[in-house]
Design a protein around this motif. Sequence first.
Motif, PDB file in Angstrom:
ATOM      1  N   ALA A 255     -35.277 -54.819 -22.555  1.00 28.97           N
ATOM      2  CA  ALA A 255     -34.704 -53.887 -21.163  1.00 28.97           C
ATOM      3  C   ALA A 255     -34.949 -55.587 -20.242  1.00 28.97           C
ATOM      4  N   LEU A 256     -35.751 -55.861 -20.601  1.00 32.38           N
ATOM      5  CA  LEU A 256     -35.442 -57.354 -19.353  1.00 32.38           C
ATOM      6  C   LEU A 256     -34.738 -57.659 -20.030  1.00 32.38           C
ATOM      7  N   ILE A 257     -34.247 -58.533 -20.718  1.00 35.50           N
ATOM      8  CA  ILE A 257     -33.588 -59.228 -21.611  1.00 35.50           C
ATOM      9  C   ILE A 257     -31.457 -58.311 -21.002  1.00 35.50           C
ATOM     10  N   TYR A 258     -31.687 -57.148 -21.354  1.00 35.04           N
ATOM     11  CA  TYR A 258     -30.323 -56.264 -20.992  1.00 35.04           C
ATOM     12  C   TYR A 258     -30.471 -55.940 -20.011  1.00 35.04           C
ATOM     13  N   SER A 259     -30.906 -56.085 -19.101  1.00 37.21           N
ATOM     14  CA  SER A 259     -31.333 -55.908 -17.734  1.00 37.21           C
ATOM     15  C   SER A 259     -30.453 -56.910 -16.939  1.00 37.21           C
ATOM     16  N   HIS A 260     -30.605 -58.450 -17.692  1.00 36.71           N
ATOM     17  CA  HIS A 260     -29.705 -59.684 -16.548  1.00 36.71           C
ATOM     18  C   HIS A 260     -28.706 -59.825 -17.567  1.00 36.71           C
ATOM     19  N   ALA A 269     -32.454 -50.347 -17.865  1.00 36.20           N
ATOM     20  CA  ALA A 269     -32.542 -50.417 -19.312  1.00 36.20           C
ATOM     21  C   ALA A 269     -34.023 -50.280 -19.583  1.00 36.20           C
ATOM     22  N   VAL A 270     -35.169 -50.115 -19.224  1.00 36.65           N
ATOM     23  CA  VAL A 270     -35.965 -49.566 -19.708  1.00 36.65           C
ATOM     24  C   VAL A 270     -35.499 -48.012 -20.539  1.00 36.65           C
ATOM     25  N   TYR A 271     -34.575 -47.159 -19.917  1.00 36.73           N
ATOM     26  CA  TYR A 271     -34.262 -45.668 -21.001  1.00 36.73           C
ATOM     27  C   TYR A 271     -33.135 -46.394 -21.899  1.00 36.73           C
ATOM     28  N   TRP A 272     -32.412 -47.002 -21.744  1.00 38.48           N
ATOM     29  CA  TRP A 272     -31.317 -47.465 -22.337  1.00 38.48           C
ATOM     30  C   TRP A 272     -32.333 -48.248 -23.177  1.00 38.48           C
ATOM     31  N   ALA A 273     -33.244 -48.962 -23.798  1.00 39.02           N
ATOM     32  CA  ALA A 273     -34.289 -49.004 -24.477  1.00 39.02           C
ATOM     33  C   ALA A 273     -34.582 -48.267 -25.409  1.00 39.02           C
ATOM     34  N   THR A 287     -24.248 -48.857 -21.954  1.00 36.44           N
ATOM     35  CA  THR A 287     -23.866 -48.825 -23.328  1.00 36.44           C
ATOM     36  C   THR A 287     -23.400 -50.275 -22.884  1.00 36.44           C
ATOM     37  N   PRO A 288     -23.966 -51.182 -24.401  1.00 35.10           N
ATOM     38  CA  PRO A 288     -23.402 -52.739 -24.085  1.00 35.10           C
ATOM     39  C   PRO A 288     -21.769 -53.140 -24.303  1.00 35.10           C
ATOM     40  N   VAL A 467     -38.206 -40.985 -20.965  1.00 41.31           N
ATOM     41  CA  VAL A 467     -39.073 -41.688 -21.627  1.00 41.31           C
ATOM     42  C   VAL A 467     -39.762 -41.183 -22.158  1.00 41.31           C
ATOM     43  N   PHE A 468     -40.938 -40.727 -20.984  1.00 45.51           N
ATOM     44  CA  PHE A 468     -42.349 -39.983 -21.097  1.00 45.51           C
ATOM     45  C   PHE A 468     -41.890 -38.946 -22.666  1.00 45.51           C
ATOM     46  N   TRP A 469     -41.093 -37.942 -22.559  1.00 38.14           N
ATOM     47  CA  TRP A 469     -40.983 -37.137 -23.270  1.00 38.14           C
ATOM     48  C   TRP A 469     -40.880 -37.708 -24.606  1.00 38.14           C
ATOM     49  N   SER A 470     -40.054 -37.926 -24.947  1.00 40.76           N
ATOM     50  CA  SER A 470     -39.075 -38.406 -25.823  1.00 40.76           C
ATOM     51  C   SER A 470     -40.398 -39.373 -26.753  1.00 40.76           C
ATOM     52  N   LEU A 471     -40.908 -40.077 -26.017  1.00 42.80           N
ATOM     53  CA  LEU A 471     -42.474 -41.039 -26.956  1.00 42.80           C
ATOM     54  C   LEU A 471     -43.693 -39.976 -27.582  1.00 42.80           C
ATOM     55  N   LEU A 472     -43.388 -39.111 -27.152  1.00 43.25           N
ATOM     56  CA  LEU A 472     -44.762 -37.688 -27.295  1.00 43.25           C
ATOM     57  C   LEU A 472     -43.630 -37.445 -28.511  1.00 43.25           C
ATOM     58  N   ALA A 473     -42.279 -36.878 -28.651  1.00 45.12           N
ATOM     59  CA  ALA A 473     -41.518 -36.985 -29.791  1.00 45.12           C
ATOM     60  C   ALA A 473     -41.536 -37.448 -30.697  1.00 45.12           C
ATOM     61  N   VAL A 474     -42.416 -38.893 -30.685  1.00 47.04           N
ATOM     62  CA  VAL A 474     -42.152 -39.216 -31.785  1.00 47.04           C
ATOM     63  C   VAL A 474     -43.360 -38.811 -33.611  1.00 47.04           C
ATOM     64  N   PRO A 475     -44.683 -38.682 -32.702  1.00 42.74           N
ATOM     65  CA  PRO A 475     -46.028 -37.157 -33.652  1.00 42.74           C
ATOM     66  C   PRO A 475     -45.251 -36.290 -33.725  1.00 42.74           C
TER      67      PRO A 475
END
Length: 785
Positions: A255-260, A269-273, A287-288, A467-475
């Motif tokens: 996210a840091l790289i793509y924000s620049h 960018a965190v949301y996109w990553a 989108t890039p 972001v929080f919800w989608s990370l919970l969806a993984v397990p």
Amino acid sequence: MNDPGLDEPISDASAVLKEHIEDNPPSAHHNAQTSENAGQNPYFNEDSPETLEDTYDKMSEEEQERNFLMPARWWYASTGIPLLAGTFGPMANAFSICALVENWRVKIPPGGTEEHGIDIRDPPWLIAVNAVSLTMALIANAALLLNMGRRVPFKVSQPVTILGFWIASVLLIGLITYASSSESFHKGIKGQALTQAYYYAIFAAGLYQIISYLMCVTVYGAYRGHFSKEFKLTVAQRTLMLQTIAFLVYLLLGALIYSHIEGWKFLDAVYWADFTSLTIGIGGEYTPSTHLGRGLLFPFAMAGIIILGLVVGSIRSLILERGKKKMAARLTEKTRVRLLNEIQKISKEKRLLRRKGAMGLEKDTTKALTVDPGEGEMSELERRQAEFEAMRKVQAWAATERKYISLGVSTFAFAFLWTIGALVFEHAEKNQGWSYFESLYFSYTTLLTIGYGDFQPMSNSGKPFFVFWSLLAVPTLTILISDMGDTVIKAVKDVTIWLGEITVLPSDEDTLSNRLKHGVYRVTLGQLDLRKTAGDIEKSADNENEGSGFREMHPGLARVFGNSQRKQRQPEKDRKTEDRLAADFEETEKKDEDDARNKGEKWEQDEHHYRHVLISQLRRVYADAQAATPKKYSYDEWQYFLKLLGENEDDATYHRKAPTHAEEEREANQVEENNNQAGGNAGADEQRRGDMGRQGGAYTGGRGGEDDDVQITKWSWVGAQSPLMGDKEEAEWLLERFFQRLEESLSSEAKTKQTEKGKEYTTGLHETQQGEDQSDNSERTMSRS
């Protein structure tokens, strides 16, 4: 499986056998140097510090799972809570970083929206408090991870962890309360809105609070003595935590790289990553668009998918190899206790209440369970076989219950995540006018990683929650798919194979009628076979058992305990080497048996014959331990194995009627009371070790030597100390007992040879001294003459 026969951990088998073979080559097994080396072998010395320490480090990886009778709440406190803290702690740290790097307020321009607002600088004191909160959380998380890695003691790390997370959460809660309710924070500026950083702070504070309180439960259980004060997490559990940290760090760096590169805000960018790495692909305005951004997407997306795949693999391994095993053990124990309670009730009433007996068992089996050993109403072998069959039924009931409970829990978790997530998105995206059905539609396409992109969160509260919800969806999705594989997917697969075999796919059956009968056999998991008579089925089963594993030979004797991944195939070169080592060892024992027979040394002949048979069975059982499908032995096979270990199944001396749970608790309390009266904790600990080492006559005594005078504790197939109980497979359980027997036999031989050598040395000194005395007497006689 349960571990009733070991008061000390077993040494590494490969080390024992290789050391013995190196010191005892077949061509020179009886020379004096062999006896000396065998006596000096550290693996034969049970007090060797190096051996016991190394073995303890290896065995502690599975100590939590082996204690399968631990109540579920304390198992969660000792293993589940530290795992959650080690996984969600880094996630909370990542959210704290997101809460710190951007301002908490924006000014909404006329006719604009909050997501495109103009930043308002935060006061310095808010940034300072936010930074202190992040620092405290990082220190707490580091202390927790160092304690799990056994770098920091429990009593030092846990106060730091709990207080660090709690203080971090309190500081964030104070900032959140002030930012949401204080008029002075928003004074002087109209049209303000809170940013994504504010909502990331809410998620971080909530996670810190939950982790700190859960860790208090763990500390309470440890100091109450319910489990060890050390976190003995398995490799899979530690790997999952490290992979989670790596995935979160990768998201933030990307996210840091793509924000620049793309000129986005960091949190956008965190949301996109996040939706890129999770392969959701919502798209929209994130989108890039630059050539550099699109070019870097190739390695970024590929590496993200690889790391995510590792996380998913670790979760699946953890659930399959740890969680399911623990749950199955607990359900087996509960089912066993329920059966024993019904048997006790039937015994008191002196009659069978139902036609099928207790819990659907056959009437004869139920009757056998009510009979005490040696009563004479039936032979002891028949009574024990009935116990064995009842225990097999208990295992089958528990396995079925475990599969459907797991499927129900994981389905509920998915449904909860789906519906509650849709509710939150409906309120977060009210500016877009989402209905609940539209939110439900968006949540479903996101959870399944379809990602049409027709709906996407745009609000400052919707993106952090996504972001929080989608990370919970993984397990959640990983566990659900795993549980469906055991039930729904397996049933569909069986039906598909059946339809294929009765239609167009090749089949071993020649006619359509036989294909249909074979399909019924497959669908019913072998319970109903219309193709054969009962005698044919029994004969077929005997042939299958004979050829499946019990009669197979496997070369891997030297690596039984060194190879924890039994399902992995070994290289051909290693298998040939181990086969040669094991075969040489077995051939050596056969040769020594023949030599002892020729010398007329009956005891030594019996010892070599026993080891020869023991090694041959070790090689056969090891083949079953390496199989992909765990081997379950028949009662006849168990009867033979137990006899080889020193116990006869038809001898009621070693047996007892299985006690109920209440009786077991009374017996345990009585033992504890006796231990306390015997003299302190040290004496009690030694007594407990002795009691554990004597659980079951088949496991410690019965073949001569120092253990013959040990009082044997009686056991039952349906009791808590049954070999069929616990988290080990039957072949693994037998391998440990066989290796223990082999080690005891080799150690006994070494001690015997040392004793004989000492006697020969003493006799030689005595004869030499007599010769010198005679020579001195002769010289004095000649001098006088």
